[in-house]
Design an enzyme around this catalytic site. Structure first.
Site, PDB file in Angstrom:
ATOM      1  N   GLY A  92       0.730  -1.092  -0.092  1.00  0.00           N
ATOM      2  CA  GLY A  92       0.075  -0.058   0.171  1.00  0.00           C
ATOM      3  C   GLY A  92       0.814   1.329   0.112  1.00  0.00           C
ATOM      4  N   GLU A 112       3.865  13.222  -5.695  1.00  0.00           N
ATOM      5  CA  GLU A 112       3.241  12.996  -7.172  1.00  0.00           C
ATOM      6  C   GLU A 112       4.030  11.709  -7.420  1.00  0.00           C
ATOM      7  OE1 GLU A 112       3.198  14.458 -11.727  1.00  0.00           O
ATOM      8  OE2 GLU A 112       3.701  15.779 -10.008  1.00  0.00           O
ATOM      9  N   ARG A 114       4.562   9.268  -5.620  1.00  0.00           N
ATOM     10  CA  ARG A 114       3.787   8.039  -5.211  1.00  0.00           C
ATOM     11  C   ARG A 114       2.221   7.869  -5.714  1.00  0.00           C
ATOM     12  NH1 ARG A 114       3.554  10.754   0.273  1.00  0.00           N
ATOM     13  NH2 ARG A 114       5.270  12.154  -0.588  1.00  0.00           N
ATOM     14  N   GLU A 145      11.009  19.061  -1.354  1.00  0.00           N
ATOM     15  CA  GLU A 145      10.675  17.738  -1.583  1.00  0.00           C
ATOM     16  C   GLU A 145      11.699  17.111  -2.731  1.00  0.00           C
ATOM     17  OE1 GLU A 145       7.015  14.481  -1.990  1.00  0.00           O
ATOM     18  OE2 GLU A 145       7.334  16.035  -3.402  1.00  0.00           O
TER      19      GLU A 145
END
Length: 316
Positions: A92, A112, A114, A145
């Site tokens: 997940g 983005e 992920r 990030e």
């Protein structure tokens, strides 16, 4: 990283809780402990999990989430996305996406990669944390990030710095403070935008490195930049060799001044020209004492080297 009052300069750690509760029940959870290999494959997507405030993640339809069109990163490694998607199929999405509520949809602020991998994995829903930021903060967060994960190519990074300057009127030292880099690093990055569009694309495509690009920047003429960049790529020149090449282009008179005009020099220059005509490429004769020396034959590609070898083999 350099600190900042609102927490952005400390990176994205301040944006996520230590353990993010998901508001929806029956969310798929891993039934076995992740293997070391799986943990490594998603390392970049779950290292930002501490915060001063507790926030709640919720599950939303993946079709209701869209990327930020203005985010700095434009290119994604397909192989890396496939690897992450395989991990997501098994475990997940372990780190919620940070999104902004746009009423009709959720816009990704961070995560983005992920989101793309989750789509490849066939997920119908993804965990998100909704948070509102100013336009400037959105750019800063996306930039931070990507820089933390070294996901941006040099041109994307430079474009992001330029946007912070142009749209939000930040100075280079302010940008450096926010992203945790030196002012010199930011300055050198932005200088890459002075390259021609073709050379910038070669840098994006990794045909040349940022070191090569910075050397080429000494040439202001865009066409000459492209010529040098292609020669660097074709001849596989090192950064130092590129710097020397650029110096010769910018200072052609220096080579001429080193040459003398003696009768002996004229003879050797004539021989060089004669050999150049035969070989079809540049030939240099390096003289030593006692009538000794060596002949240097230049080639600019593997095909040209093979042509020269064939020329020698044809001589009987």
């Amino acid at each position: 990283m350099a600190g900042r009052k609102n927490g952005l300069g400390r990176g994205l750690d301040a944006l996520f809780p230590e353990k993010t509760p998901v508001s929806r029940e029956n969310v798929r959870k891993p039934v076995t402990k992740p293997t070391k290999k799986a943990e490594m494959s998603v390392k970049a997507d779950q290292k930002n999990e501490s915060s001063n405030q507790k926030k709640t993640a919720m599950m939303v339809k993946i079709s209701n989430v869209e990327p930020n069109r203005d985010q700095p990163r434009k290119q994604f490694d397909e192989d890396a996305l496939l690897e992450l998607s395989e991990s997501i199929k098994q475990y997940g999405v372990l780190q919620p996406l940070l999104v902004s509520d746009k009423k009709d949809y959720y816009e990704i602020i961070a995560g983005e990669r992920r989101w793309r991998a989750a789509k490849l994995a066939g997920l119908k829903e993804v965990p998100v944390i909704v948070k509102e930021f100013s336009a400037q903060e959105l750019v800063e967060i996306s930039l931070i990030e990507n820089i933390q994960r070294e996901d941006l190519n040099p041109v994307e990074e430079a474009m992001a710095y330029k946007r912070l300057m142009d749209e939000f009127h930040l100075k280079q030292d302010e940008i450096a403070d926010r992203v945790g880099k030196s002012r010199t690093a930011v300055t050198n990055s932005m200088r890459l935008l002075k390259l021609s569009a073709k050379v910038q694309q070669m840098l994006i495509d990794e045909m040349i490195t940022a070191g090569h690009a910075r050397a080429i920047l000494a040439i202001s003429d865009k066409e000459k930049q492209e010529t040098v960049a292609m020669r660097v790529f074709d001849e596989k020149l090192s950064v130092r060799e590129t710097e020397s090449l650029v110096k010769r282009i910018l200072n052609p008179q220096k080579e001429k001044k080193q040459k003398t005009t003696t009768a002996e020099d004229a003879i050797y220059e004539s021989l060089e020209e004669k050999m150049k005509g035969i070989m079809g490429t540049r030939v240099l004769i390096h003289r030593k004492k006692n009538d000794k020396g060596k002949i240097e034959i230049e080639y600019y590609s593997k095909d040209e080297l093979e042509r020269i070898i064939d020329l020698f083999e044809s001589i009987n």
